[in-house]
Design an enzyme around this catalytic site. Structure first.
Site, PDB file in Angstrom:
ATOM      1  CG  HIS A 306      -2.040   0.949   1.132  1.00 40.64           C
ATOM      2  ND1 HIS A 306      -1.921   2.273   1.436  1.00 40.64           N
ATOM      3  CD2 HIS A 306      -3.309   0.758   0.718  1.00 40.64           C
ATOM      4  CE1 HIS A 306      -3.086   2.859   1.214  1.00 40.64           C
ATOM      5  NE2 HIS A 306      -3.942   1.968   0.776  1.00 40.64           N
ATOM      6  CG  ASP A 363      -8.658  -3.982  -2.704  1.00 41.71           C
ATOM      7  OD1 ASP A 363      -9.835  -3.788  -2.421  1.00 41.71           O
ATOM      8  OD2 ASP A 363      -7.922  -3.130  -3.216  1.00 41.71           O
TER       9      ASP A 363
HETATM   10  N1  ACO Z   1       4.074  -7.775  -4.852  1.00 42.53           N
HETATM   11  C1  ACO Z   1       5.417  -7.817  -5.011  1.00 42.53           C
HETATM   12  N2  ACO Z   1       6.223  -6.745  -4.830  1.00 42.53           N
HETATM   13  C2  ACO Z   1       5.650  -5.585  -4.494  1.00 42.53           C
HETATM   14  C3  ACO Z   1       4.263  -5.455  -4.301  1.00 42.53           C
HETATM   15  C4  ACO Z   1       3.459  -6.610  -4.494  1.00 42.53           C
HETATM   16  N3  ACO Z   1       2.142  -6.560  -4.327  1.00 42.53           N
HETATM   17  N4  ACO Z   1       3.947  -4.183  -3.955  1.00 42.53           N
HETATM   18  C5  ACO Z   1       5.124  -3.523  -3.927  1.00 42.53           C
HETATM   19  N5  ACO Z   1       6.147  -4.365  -4.254  1.00 42.53           N
HETATM   20  C6  ACO Z   1       7.575  -4.034  -4.282  1.00 42.53           C
HETATM   21  C7  ACO Z   1       7.946  -3.227  -5.512  1.00 42.53           C
HETATM   22  O1  ACO Z   1       8.323  -4.067  -6.580  1.00 42.53           O
HETATM   23  C8  ACO Z   1       9.073  -2.380  -4.978  1.00 42.53           C
HETATM   24  O2  ACO Z   1      10.209  -3.206  -4.903  1.00 42.53           O
HETATM   25  P1  ACO Z   1      11.688  -2.572  -5.117  1.00 42.53           P
HETATM   26  O3  ACO Z   1      11.867  -1.583  -4.000  1.00 42.53           O
HETATM   27  O4  ACO Z   1      12.602  -3.749  -5.049  1.00 42.53           O
HETATM   28  O5  ACO Z   1      11.653  -1.916  -6.483  1.00 42.53           O
HETATM   29  C9  ACO Z   1       8.651  -2.060  -3.544  1.00 42.53           C
HETATM   30  O6  ACO Z   1       7.811  -3.167  -3.154  1.00 42.53           O
HETATM   31  C10 ACO Z   1       7.869  -0.759  -3.389  1.00 42.53           C
HETATM   32  O7  ACO Z   1       6.760  -0.794  -4.289  1.00 42.53           O
HETATM   33  P2  ACO Z   1       6.169   0.479  -5.052  1.00 42.53           P
HETATM   34  O8  ACO Z   1       5.429   0.007  -6.261  1.00 42.53           O
HETATM   35  O9  ACO Z   1       7.247   1.481  -5.243  1.00 42.53           O
HETATM   36  O10 ACO Z   1       5.156   1.034  -3.973  1.00 42.53           O
HETATM   37  P3  ACO Z   1       3.993   2.049  -4.258  1.00 42.53           P
HETATM   38  O11 ACO Z   1       3.711   2.724  -2.974  1.00 42.53           O
HETATM   39  O12 ACO Z   1       4.290   2.903  -5.446  1.00 42.53           O
HETATM   40  O13 ACO Z   1       2.777   1.098  -4.687  1.00 42.53           O
HETATM   41  C11 ACO Z   1       0.910  -0.347  -4.600  1.00 42.53           C
HETATM   42  C12 ACO Z   1       1.773   0.671  -3.845  1.00 42.53           C
HETATM   43  C13 ACO Z   1       0.527   0.204  -5.975  1.00 42.53           C
HETATM   44  C14 ACO Z   1      -0.356  -0.607  -3.816  1.00 42.53           C
HETATM   45  C15 ACO Z   1       1.737  -1.659  -4.770  1.00 42.53           C
HETATM   46  O14 ACO Z   1       2.086  -2.163  -3.496  1.00 42.53           O
HETATM   47  C16 ACO Z   1       0.990  -2.718  -5.583  1.00 42.53           C
HETATM   48  O15 ACO Z   1       1.075  -2.718  -6.815  1.00 42.53           O
HETATM   49  N6  ACO Z   1       0.263  -3.645  -4.895  1.00 42.53           N
HETATM   50  C17 ACO Z   1      -0.534  -4.630  -5.590  1.00 42.53           C
HETATM   51  C18 ACO Z   1      -1.841  -4.008  -6.065  1.00 42.53           C
HETATM   52  C19 ACO Z   1      -2.812  -3.736  -4.932  1.00 42.53           C
HETATM   53  O16 ACO Z   1      -3.037  -4.585  -4.088  1.00 42.53           O
HETATM   54  N7  ACO Z   1      -3.418  -2.535  -4.970  1.00 42.53           N
HETATM   55  C20 ACO Z   1      -4.444  -2.134  -3.976  1.00 42.53           C
HETATM   56  C21 ACO Z   1      -3.938  -1.028  -3.124  1.00 42.53           C
HETATM   57  S1  ACO Z   1      -5.130  -0.661  -1.882  1.00 42.53           S
HETATM   58  C22 ACO Z   1      -6.281   0.290  -2.652  1.00 42.53           C
HETATM   59  O17 ACO Z   1      -6.041   1.001  -3.588  1.00 42.53           O
HETATM   60  C23 ACO Z   1      -7.589   0.189  -2.152  1.00 42.53           C
END
Ligand code: ACO
Length: 427
Positions: A306, A363
């Site tokens: 998140h 979610d």
């Molecule tokens: N699975 C695997 N790796 C992940 C995940 C995941 N679900 N989420 C983040 N990471 C990793 C990224 O690859 C990144 O790794 P790195 O530092 O080695 O490059 C690190 O964790 C940070 O991730 P970011 O994408 O930079 O974090 P950001 O805050 O931009 O994104 C987000 C948050 C979009 C929610 C992300 O965690 C994601 O894509 N999750 C899956 C989708 C999801 O569940 N979305 C619902 C969010 S809740 C809502 O909107 C109601």
């Protein structure tokens, strides 16, 4: 004593006030930055940018705290109902019994949708994604309620608010019923707000509707948990569209579109599809954990991570418990729930997820309950939109009442400098 932050650049010193919120959050007020320094800030994804001061929702992502108007999400999910939470978010205080009755009556008074709207719905193929349909119908509502755009007084604003709280659930129900080939009905004003939504969605044409308390309570709780989450992608969209004075309904329609994406509200559908795929693939959670960690594989563990929560999403905790209860009480034994629990356990013990502070979000378990309630997978994000509706409205109203300026970020241009134009026959 008021706090200030100092910026030094090319031998000059600039001072900016620091604002402190009621929960001690600090923000550098850079309203005068461009005027005094000629510079702007750059912050893709707005990870460090506050777009407004807001009195609606407080969340602390490090501590896993979420409060609406000062009330904890745990208390509200346990003891309040969705309509009182909607009132609380929009107007700032919990309603008295009389206020709640009036609010509900005003909504009921607006609970019809123009029959012509059915022709618009009819134009969509059955295969259309419900979020696209819902966004279009919400926008189309303006044509049938042109006065909803004029919100120059609080009274006009109130009228638009009760109208959309009444009509949006009808659009949600119609969107689902069309997909299922069911007649497009209206609700029943003698029922509670959420009970009526349930009836509108599920009433069979040749069968008496019977209320199922377990189902209604679960739905009510899910809607409360989704009702607001401060300046997320869809809420910021609603505020920014509304900041051009475009009107409530189209601002909400834009919010629905923003919510659709799988990185935001669309994640609930993506989670269930992921869990089903793992199940169909033999239930090997370790294989999918490895894929999620592999930087050469675009797969992400949906429902994990998140932007703000770097600890347990408090909503996920409540929903996990609720999923257990609802499935237990409905007597459903769903292998998907076991896969979800297995994945959660592995992720919480895995260095990759621990280091990045990736926890289950709202979610991760919500789809399992929606599925148990008989809601089709591609309607999950629509249910999220239904829950988020009061939050979007509250944020839009706050923005309008404060008279916030039109939202218009700047950029740092990195393209070509001035070039001489050549006519096409000389290129
Ligand atoms: N699975 C695997 N790796 C992940 C995940 C995941 N679900 N989420 C983040 N990471 C990793 C990224 O690859 C990144 O790794 P790195 O530092 O080695 O490059 C690190 O964790 C940070 O991730 P970011 O994408 O930079 O974090 P950001 O805050 O931009 O994104 C987000 C948050 C979009 C929610 C992300 O965690 C994601 O894509 N999750 C899956 C989708 C999801 O569940 N979305 C619902 C969010 S809740 C809502 O909107 C109601």
């Amino acid at each position: 004593m008021s706090k200030t932050a100092i910026l030094e650049f090319e031998g000059k010193r600039y001072e900016f006030p620091v604002i402190e919120g009621t929960e001690k959050e600090l923000a550098i007020d850079i309203k005068t930055l461009r005027g005094t320094t000629g510079m702007i800030t750059i912050d893709p994804g707005y990870k460090n940018t506050g777009s407004c001061e807001s009195a609606i929702t407080f969340l602390d992502g490090e501590k896993g705290i979420l409060r609406y108007r000062g009330y904890s999400i745990e208390d509200l999910a346990k003891d309040a109902d969705f309509l009182e939470v909607a009132y609380l978010l929009i107007f700032g205080e919990l309603p008295s019994k009389e206020e709640l009755t009036k609010f509900h009556n005003d909504i009921k008074h607006e609970s019809h949708v123009d029959e012509e709207m059915k022709k618009i719905l009819d134009g969509f193929p059955k295969s259309a994604h419900p979020m696209g349909v819902l966004s279009s119908l919400t926008s189309a509502l303006v044509a049938f309620n042109p006065s909803s755009v004029d919100v120059s007084s609080e009274e006009a604003m109130y009228n638009s608010i009760v109208r959309i709280l009444a009509k949006f659930p009808v659009l949600v129900a119609w969107t689902m019923r069309k997909k299922k080939g069911l007649p497009l009905d209206y609700g029943d004003d003698s029922l509670g707000y959420v009970e009526n939504i349930h009836k509108m969605m599920f009433k069979r044409p040749n069968k008496e509707y019977t209320k199922d308390k377990i189902v209604i309570d679960a739905l009510d709780k899910l809607l409360i948990l989704h009702a607001d989450h401060e300046q997320n992608c869809s809420t910021s969209t609603v505020r920014i569209v509304g900041s051009s004075h475009a009107g409530l309904f189209v601002s909400l329609s834009a919010g629905v579109s923003a919510l659709w994406g799988p990185l935001h509200g669309g994640a609930n559908q993506a989670v269930l599809e992921m869990l089903e795929a793992i199940d169909a693939d033999g239930g090997d959670t370790k294989k999918y954990m490895a894929k999620a960690k592999d930087k050469n594989d675009p797969f992400r563990l949906m429902g994990f991570g998140h932007r703000v929560y770097k600890n347990f999403d408090p909503r996920a905790k409540i929903i996990k418990k609720s999923a257990d209860e609802v499935l237990g009480r409905l007597g459903i034994d769903d292998p998907i729930l076991d896969i979800a629990k297995g994945l959660e356990k592995e992720a919480l013990e895995d260095k990759y997820f621990v280091d990045r502070k990736l926890y289950p979000n709202v979610d991760f378990y919500s789809g399992i309950i929606y599925r148990a309630l008989g809601i089709p997978t591609d309607m999950f994000t629509v249910m999220f939109a239904l829950g988020r509706l009061p939050g979007w409205i509250a944020q839009w109203r706050e923005m309008r009442l404060k008279g916030e300026p039109i939202g218009r970020p700047r950029q740092v241009y990195i393209g070509e400098n001035l070039r001489k134009f050549k006519p096409v026959n000389k290129r």
